[in-house]
Design a protein around this motif. Structure first.
Motif, PDB file in Angstrom:
ATOM      1  N   CYS A  40       0.852  -1.189   0.000  1.00 53.59           N
ATOM      2  CA  CYS A  40       0.000   0.000   0.000  1.00 53.59           C
ATOM      3  C   CYS A  40       0.887   1.237   0.000  1.00 53.59           C
ATOM      4  CB  CYS A  40      -0.933  -0.001   1.216  1.00 53.59           C
ATOM      5  SG  CYS A  40      -0.096   0.051   2.802  1.00 53.59           S
ATOM      6  N   ALA A  41       0.252   2.386  -0.193  1.00 50.17           N
ATOM      7  CA  ALA A  41       1.008   3.641  -0.215  1.00 50.17           C
ATOM      8  C   ALA A  41       0.251   4.700   0.568  1.00 50.17           C
ATOM      9  CB  ALA A  41       1.241   4.101  -1.650  1.00 50.17           C
ATOM     10  N   PHE A  42       1.003   5.606   1.148  1.00 52.83           N
ATOM     11  CA  PHE A  42       0.457   6.757   1.858  1.00 52.83           C
ATOM     12  C   PHE A  42       1.096   8.013   1.266  1.00 52.83           C
ATOM     13  CE2 PHE A  42       0.498   3.290   4.968  1.00 52.83           C
ATOM     14  CZ  PHE A  42      -0.860   3.198   5.195  1.00 52.83           C
ATOM     15  N   PHE A  43       0.258   9.014   0.997  1.00 51.10           N
ATOM     16  CA  PHE A  43       0.761  10.257   0.414  1.00 51.10           C
ATOM     17  C   PHE A  43       0.561  11.415   1.380  1.00 51.10           C
ATOM     18  CE2 PHE A  43      -0.236  14.252  -1.799  1.00 51.10           C
ATOM     19  CZ  PHE A  43       1.019  14.506  -2.302  1.00 51.10           C
ATOM     20  N   GLY A  44       1.525  12.314   1.406  1.00 52.88           N
ATOM     21  CA  GLY A  44       1.393  13.514   2.213  1.00 52.88           C
ATOM     22  C   GLY A  44       2.266  14.639   1.706  1.00 52.88           C
TER      23      GLY A  44
END
Length: 174
Positions: A40-44
């Motif tokens: 999975c990926a998390f963006f910020g």
């Protein structure tokens, strides 16, 4: 084109999900972690700086420092090479992208192992860092809907300004 950060987040996450369709999910960095379905990926957006180039439209040009975290589970089935390859694939899909927005292109900066959150200790995580210049605020030229000039008049200095209205020539539309 002026953007709201929520619109920017949505555009980047949509682009990443479409281009890296092997990811189970692409989301904002959560306040609390549960069990993750990986990969999975998390963006910020980590922070931003004032751009050296300001457009003089009433908007503020800023350079966003962005981060995409890619997480894989440590089930023994995932090699560190596979995680690095995933980070490289993400780097290629981010560099020079506009994410469907009317902005300049994003610039890949770096990718590196990431181990700064104890909630993610059971995962192998790499950070892909990039910068992107955008405009925020209201464009003063957008305040009048469908504004289209009807007359264009030209004069040459020093015979211009309110005292020289008779010296102006009207340009005709051909």
């Amino acid at each position: 084109m002026s953007l709201h950060l929520d619109d920017y987040h949505d555009a980047v996450k949509s682009h990443v999900a479409a281009e890296l369709n092997w990811l189970e999910s692409v989301d904002d960095y959560p306040e609390q972690f549960g069990i993750l379905k990986t990969p999975c990926a998390f963006f910020g957006v980590v922070d931003w700086d004032r751009s050296e180039d300001q457009r003089m439209t009433g908007e503020l040009s800023v350079v966003l420092s962005c981060q995409l975290l890619i997480a894989f589970g440590q089930s023994g089935k995932v090699s560190s090479r596979a995680v690095r390859n995933a980070a490289m694939a993400a780097s290629l899909k981010i560099d020079e992208q506009r994410f469907g927005l009317g902005v300049t292109t994003a610039q890949f900066v770096s990718a590196e192992p990431w181990a700064f959150d104890p909630d993610l200790d059971q995962y192998v995580v790499w950070a892909v860092n990039f910068r992107h210049e955008i405009e925020v605020g209201e464009d003063q030229f957008d305040l009048v809907p469908d504004f289209l000039p009807t007359d264009v008049n030209v004069a040459q200095a020093p015979k211009n300004g309110a005292d020289h209205l008779d010296d102006y020539e009207r340009l005709e539309n051909e």
